[in-house]
Design a protein around this motif. Structure first.
Motif, mmCIF file in Angstrom:
data_model
loop_
_atom_site.group_PDB
_atom_site.id
_atom_site.type_symbol
_atom_site.label_atom_id
_atom_site.label_comp_id
_atom_site.label_asym_id
_atom_site.label_seq_id
_atom_site.Cartn_x
_atom_site.Cartn_y
_atom_site.Cartn_z
ATOM 1 N N ALA A 1 68.930 -2.023 23.926
ATOM 2 C CA ALA A 1 67.507 -2.508 23.202
ATOM 3 C C ALA A 1 66.570 -3.086 24.176
ATOM 4 O O ALA A 1 66.876 -3.501 25.106
ATOM 5 C CB ALA A 1 67.805 -3.491 22.061
ATOM 6 N N MET A 2 65.195 -2.986 23.908
ATOM 7 C CA MET A 2 64.128 -3.312 24.622
ATOM 8 C C MET A 2 63.161 -4.069 23.713
ATOM 9 O O MET A 2 63.161 -3.700 22.396
ATOM 10 C CB MET A 2 63.458 -2.393 25.414
ATOM 11 C CG MET A 2 64.420 -1.592 26.674
ATOM 12 S SD MET A 2 63.579 -0.081 27.142
ATOM 13 C CE MET A 2 64.058 0.869 25.734
ATOM 14 N N PRO A 3 62.346 -4.973 24.016
ATOM 15 C CA PRO A 3 61.211 -5.465 23.133
ATOM 16 C C PRO A 3 60.371 -4.627 22.685
ATOM 17 O O PRO A 3 60.021 -3.347 23.311
ATOM 18 C CB PRO A 3 60.415 -6.499 24.180
ATOM 19 C CG PRO A 3 61.261 -6.638 25.278
ATOM 20 C CD PRO A 3 62.036 -5.342 25.388
ATOM 21 N N LEU A 4 60.041 -4.708 21.334
ATOM 22 C CA LEU A 4 59.089 -3.625 20.486
ATOM 23 C C LEU A 4 57.718 -3.471 21.461
ATOM 24 O O LEU A 4 57.008 -2.547 21.057
ATOM 25 C CB LEU A 4 59.224 -3.973 18.988
ATOM 26 C CG LEU A 4 58.759 -2.812 18.000
ATOM 27 C CD1 LEU A 4 59.490 -1.631 18.137
ATOM 28 C CD2 LEU A 4 58.776 -3.340 16.846
ATOM 29 N N THR A 5 57.352 -4.680 21.602
ATOM 30 C CA THR A 5 55.991 -4.601 21.831
ATOM 31 C C THR A 5 55.813 -4.145 23.470
ATOM 32 O O THR A 5 54.681 -3.932 23.955
ATOM 33 C CB THR A 5 55.173 -6.059 22.045
ATOM 34 O OG1 THR A 5 56.193 -6.957 22.688
ATOM 35 C CG2 THR A 5 55.244 -6.888 20.662
ATOM 36 N N GLN A 6 56.617 -4.008 24.147
ATOM 37 C CA GLN A 6 56.761 -3.491 25.423
ATOM 38 C C GLN A 6 56.368 -1.946 25.617
ATOM 39 O O GLN A 6 56.577 -1.207 24.694
ATOM 40 C CB GLN A 6 58.234 -3.531 26.245
ATOM 41 C CG GLN A 6 58.419 -3.217 27.733
ATOM 42 C CD GLN A 6 59.659 -3.452 28.005
ATOM 43 O OE1 GLN A 6 60.078 -4.785 28.333
ATOM 44 N NE2 GLN A 6 60.524 -2.616 27.852
ATOM 45 N N ASP A 7 55.873 -1.671 26.656
ATOM 46 C CA ASP A 7 55.331 -0.144 26.882
ATOM 47 C C ASP A 7 56.445 0.779 27.096
ATOM 48 O O ASP A 7 57.562 -0.008 27.224
ATOM 49 C CB ASP A 7 54.252 -0.005 27.906
ATOM 50 C CG ASP A 7 54.870 -0.532 29.401
ATOM 51 O OD1 ASP A 7 55.834 0.166 29.824
ATOM 52 O OD2 ASP A 7 54.462 -1.560 29.828
ATOM 53 N N ASP A 8 56.403 1.899 27.155
ATOM 54 C CA ASP A 8 57.512 2.917 27.428
ATOM 55 C C ASP A 8 58.052 2.976 28.645
ATOM 56 O O ASP A 8 58.839 3.917 28.918
ATOM 57 C CB ASP A 8 57.074 4.253 26.518
ATOM 58 C CG ASP A 8 57.156 3.720 25.180
ATOM 59 O OD1 ASP A 8 57.773 3.054 24.505
ATOM 60 O OD2 ASP A 8 56.463 5.009 24.381
ATOM 61 N N SER A 9 57.536 2.382 29.635
ATOM 62 C CA SER A 9 57.877 2.692 31.121
ATOM 63 C C SER A 9 59.248 2.574 31.269
ATOM 64 O O SER A 9 60.125 3.440 32.141
ATOM 65 C CB SER A 9 56.941 1.827 32.029
ATOM 66 O OG SER A 9 57.142 0.467 31.788
ATOM 67 N N ILE A 10 59.900 1.609 30.929
ATOM 68 C CA ILE A 10 61.448 1.364 31.089
ATOM 69 C C ILE A 10 62.209 2.169 30.212
ATOM 70 O O ILE A 10 63.357 2.707 30.662
ATOM 71 C CB ILE A 10 61.638 -0.126 30.902
ATOM 72 C CG1 ILE A 10 61.252 -1.172 31.674
ATOM 73 C CG2 ILE A 10 63.104 -0.194 30.762
ATOM 74 C CD1 ILE A 10 61.485 -2.606 31.445
#
Length: 462
Positions: A234-243
């Motif tokens: 999982a990653m933060p929903l507001t984060q861009d898609d680079s990771i």
């Protein structure tokens, strides 16, 4: 973590990806999540303690999720900052607040979680299974249980059960009593509580259940509640898609290189099949019969782990000094007359002589495995050679290479062992027919026994 070969492949892949990005788009004016991560040279990851996720073993940090995460950090060329949590929800809150870059729960993804977080690619699929104690009455329907199901708060099991039971969190009526959640125990502890008759039911994914049934063979599956739930980070929903893009490339690379298959084999390859009777018999023998021979295994183990030598002996003879097979091999390590003579064993039924001879013979086989083959693959291959001979092992490795796979990886070689009894294949080999399927089962059994002995030893039971 990946071998040096895999690390080089992963880093080269990343360099190519970043180079293409720079050439096609130029240097971004606004930092991305990935560029910020690379600039600080660390990746902050949350996970939970567990046999399949992360724990501190005798040789340092271990766990399937941990090794995958360490591989991703290597892939990016950054340091892994790992933060183990005891609570799912606290960990997820830290992710939402931006204090973590990624969360690897070792748990399945649910629709409610997908509304809160972004996810990388699914790298495994698991079943969700209702677990009870073998010997108790097996339930036929989840809605008509005679006791509540206990699940970890915030887990995929809680979400799935609340949907199945049509649970209404706003009221205390209806089927609420069929589900009790807890933050005081993790999924592995709940399985132990079922085994010890402290609770009647829990739900666990197929990975965790497979790991725990070796320790608690009286765990049984009542119902499979979901056949296929994805596992992903999982990653933060507001984060861009680079990771997320880097994760897609990473998992694509480790699958293509074969390292993911190697890692999955290491943690789960030998425990997918379960034998209730054999597991109970082994655990009982380990506590009652093994203590009288433990000092001999320790004395003659040499550079080996004495528990591995003991596991081999159980597979060979069930720790019976007078054991004899239909082929004439005898004793605790089941030595042939020729092997006994080679290693100065005068009485194959004498426990000390047999263990000493078997240990030295196995060490000699281990020394003949090519040095480029890394552990634990070297050990598993030497073990197969103990069963069918070094010549037949080499035949299997030759078949592996002919078929385009890696003869230095156990996960590839073990698939060719059964071919040694198939005329289509053995007629092309140097040493001909062999019961390679038995050698494969031999190694897999010993690996399971070894896992159990390590756990029993840690619990002070042997």
């Amino acid at each position: 973590m990946p071998s040096n070969v895999y690390k080089k492949r992963l880093k080269l892949q990343l360099i190519i990806i970043l180079s293409i990005a720079v050439m096609s788009c130029g240097v971004p004016s606004v930092p991305t999540a990935l560029s910020s991560l690379l600039e600080r040279e660390t990746i902050r990851v949350g996970t939970v303690y567990g046999a399949g996720t992360y724990y501190n073993g005798a040789n340092g940090p271990q766990g399937f999720e941990y090794e995958l995460l360490a591989g991703f950090a290597d892939y990016l060329g950054v340091t892994l900052d790992l933060y183990p949590f005891y609570s799912y929800e606290v960990m997820l809150e830290q992710l939402e607040e931006g204090n973590l870059d990624i969360v690897a729960t070792g748990d399945a993804v649910t629709p409610s979680l997908e509304e809160r977080f972004a996810y990388g690619p699914a790298y495994q699929y698991v079943k969700q299974q209702l677990v009870f104690q073998a010997g108790a009455k097996k339930p036929d329907d989840i809605s008509a249980l005679d006791a509540p199901i206990i699940a970890v708060a915030g887990s995929s099991q809680e979400y799935m059960l609340s949907q199945l039971l049509d649970k209404d969190y706003a009221t205390s009526s209806g089927p609420t009593s069929n589900l009790i959640t807890t933050e005081d125990s993790d999924s592995e502890e709940l399985l132990q509580q079922v085994a010890n008759s402290n609770i009647t039911y829990t739900v666990a994914d197929s990975n965790r259940l497979a790991l725990q049934r070796r320790r608690y063979p009286n765990l049984a599956v009542a119902l499979t509640l979901d056949e296929r739930m994805p596992m992903a980070w999982a990653m933060p929903l507001t984060q861009d898609d680079s990771i997320k893009a880097a994760l897609i490339e990473y998992f694509g690379t480790v699958h293509e290189s074969g390292w993911f298959t190697v890692l999955e084999e290491k943690y789960f390859g030998h425990i997918r099949q379960f034998d209730y009777v054999d597991s109970r018999a082994f655990n009982y023998a380990a506590e009652t019969d093994l203590p009288q021979f433990k000092n001999l295994f320790e004395k003659y183990a040499g550079d080996l782990d004495w528990r591995l030598l003991a596991a081999m002996s159980y597979q060979e003879s069930h720790w019976e000094p007078d054991a004899v097979s239909h082929t004439g091999v005898r004793g605790m390590m089941m030595l042939t007359l020729d092997t006994a003579s080679d290693w100065d064993v005068n009485d194959r039924t004498d426990p000390e002589q047999s263990i000493r001879g078997g240990s030295r013979y196995f060490a000699s086989l281990l020394s003949r495995i090519p040095a480029r083959i890394s552990e634990p693959d070297r050990t598993w291959m030497a073990m197969a050679a103990y069963n069918i001979g070094m010549g037949h092992l080499e035949d299997a490795r030759v078949l592996t290479e002919r078929q385009g796979s890696n003869p230095d990886l156990w996960v590839d070689v073990k698939r060719r062992l059964p071919q040694l009894k198939q005329k289509k294949y053995y007629r092309t080999t140097r040493y001909g027919y062999a019961r390679g399927d038995e050698a494969l089962q031999y190694v897999e059994n010993i690996r399971r026994y070894y896992d159990s002995l390590m756990w029993l030893d840690e619990q002070g039971k042997i």
